[in-house]
Design an enzyme around this catalytic site. Structure first.
Site, PDB file in Angstrom:
ATOM      1  N   LYS A  55      55.024 -66.469  47.460  1.00 23.77           N
ATOM      2  CA  LYS A  55      54.118 -65.710  46.588  1.00 23.77           C
ATOM      3  C   LYS A  55      54.865 -65.219  45.358  1.00 23.77           C
ATOM      4  O   LYS A  55      54.378 -65.328  44.239  1.00 23.77           O
ATOM      5  CB  LYS A  55      53.535 -64.502  47.333  1.00 23.77           C
ATOM      6  CG  LYS A  55      52.384 -64.839  48.250  1.00 23.77           C
ATOM      7  CD  LYS A  55      52.016 -63.629  49.107  1.00 23.77           C
ATOM      8  CE  LYS A  55      51.161 -64.049  50.280  1.00 23.77           C
ATOM      9  NZ  LYS A  55      51.113 -63.097  51.378  1.00 23.77           N
ATOM     10  N   GLN A  99      51.474 -57.475  53.395  1.00 22.90           N
ATOM     11  CA  GLN A  99      51.525 -58.650  54.267  1.00 22.90           C
ATOM     12  C   GLN A  99      51.189 -58.268  55.709  1.00 22.90           C
ATOM     13  O   GLN A  99      51.738 -57.302  56.250  1.00 22.90           O
ATOM     14  CB  GLN A  99      52.924 -59.288  54.181  1.00 22.90           C
ATOM     15  CG  GLN A  99      53.091 -60.569  54.958  1.00 22.90           C
ATOM     16  CD  GLN A  99      52.273 -61.732  54.418  1.00 22.90           C
ATOM     17  OE1 GLN A  99      52.036 -61.844  53.229  1.00 22.90           O
ATOM     18  NE2 GLN A  99      51.841 -62.605  55.298  1.00 22.90           N
ATOM     19  N   ASP A 122      43.689 -59.084  48.143  1.00 20.84           N
ATOM     20  CA  ASP A 122      43.411 -59.780  49.406  1.00 20.84           C
ATOM     21  C   ASP A 122      41.920 -59.704  49.763  1.00 20.84           C
ATOM     22  O   ASP A 122      41.454 -60.452  50.631  1.00 20.84           O
ATOM     23  CB  ASP A 122      44.191 -59.116  50.558  1.00 20.84           C
ATOM     24  CG  ASP A 122      45.418 -59.903  50.971  1.00 20.84           C
ATOM     25  OD1 ASP A 122      45.414 -61.131  50.831  1.00 20.84           O
ATOM     26  OD2 ASP A 122      46.381 -59.269  51.446  1.00 20.84           O
TER      27      ASP A 122
END
Ligand code: GUN
Length: 289
Positions: A55, A99, A122
């Site tokens: 990422k 995460q 997200d």
């Protein structure tokens, strides 16, 4: 035998990232603001560490700023929440990603609920999940978004098609079902308790594997000509003793039956980060006005 087309998510994602890089450059030139993505990793889960590294690399390649916070596995929940609040207040940060999975002593829902919904790239905050469900503008979870992009590229309009999503997670199954509904599909969410799962799958024009069970979906569960999207990434022991990656769909059996299928790796996986970068630019645009 059907001629099965491979859906090349890797190539699609590369094209998307190249276009995004131009869009980021135009945004920076116009506003003087560089979109920033903050990623928070708690602990040392090796798969998560690989994702986070990729990422960060791809964020920089797209011309955006990457801010990484790596915290030890025993970090207290209050410290994670304090970090999220600081990132919410930081004008250089337009997207925040924590995460998952988090260590067991941390309540993931409490952390996700603390992220400013405007920075929730997200799309996991209940505000974004709710906005998606009622058809309002939302930040949409990256993997489901990538799946729908691949489906529209493969099939054109999805209207009226029977879609069966196997898996009901908050990260993939549920938001993907919402997106497919938005595309006017007839949507079924199937799961481990579904009766006659093979029969339900055989109805699908669009069949999605999102359960995280290696090769659970067999070739004879697939309607001939159906489009199959395999979200699973499962590491299994290979014949050579080394690990190999397989999806939730028995790929070798599906070939010759499915009309089109995403491979693992190289299908859905690369789309997730490309969509994350797209969400970060979208979030920056909305915040900068
Ligand atoms: N872990 C596995 N997939 C994801 C994802 O899309 N977002 C986050 N935050 N964590 C994940």
């Amino acid at each position: 035998m059907v001629e099965t087309r491979l859906i090349d998510g890797k190539a699609f994602a590369e094209t998307m990232r190249a276009r995004l890089k131009d869009d980021v450059a135009a945004f920076v030139a116009e506003t003087g603001v560089t979109p920033g993505l903050a990623v928070v990793l708690v602990g040392e889960d090796p798969a998560s560490a690989v994702y986070v590294r990729n990422k960060g690399k791809q964020t920089l390649e797209a011309g955006m700023a990457s801010i990484e916070h790596k915290l030890p596995a025993d970090t207290a929940q209050d410290d994670v929440l304090a970090l999220v609040r600081a990132l919410n207040a930081d004008d250089a940060v337009h997207g925040i990603l924590v995460q998952l999975p988090l260590p067991a002593h941390i309540d993931a829902q409490a952390v996700l609920a603390t992220i400013d919904p405007a920075k929730d790239v997200d799309g996991f905050h209940v505000v974004n999940a709710g906005r998606l469900a009622v058809g309002l503008e939302a930040l949409v979870p990256c993997t489901p978004l990538g799946c729908v992009m691949l489906l529209k590229d493969t099939l054109g309009s999805l209207a009226g098609l029977e879609a069966v999503v196997v898996g009901r997670s908050n990260i993939v199954g549920k938001p993907l079902a919402q997106l497919l509904l938005r595309e006017d599909c007839t949507v079924t969410i199937a799961h481990s308790r579904t009766r006659d799962l093979p029969g339900v799958c055989r109805r699908a024009d669009i069949l999605i594997g999102a359960v995280g069970r290696p090769e659970m979906i067999r070739g004879d569960w697939i309607k001939p000509g159906a489009t199959v999207i395999d979200v699973g990434i499962n590491r299994v022991a290979g014949a050579d003793g080394k690990g190999r990656l397989v999806g939730d769909v028995a790929f070798a059996e599906a070939k010759g039956i499915a009309g089109a299928i995403t491979p693992v790796p190289g299908g859905v996986g690369p789309m997730t980060i490309a969509c994350l970068l797209a969400n970060t630019l979208t979030a920056a645009r909305r915040q900068v006005g």
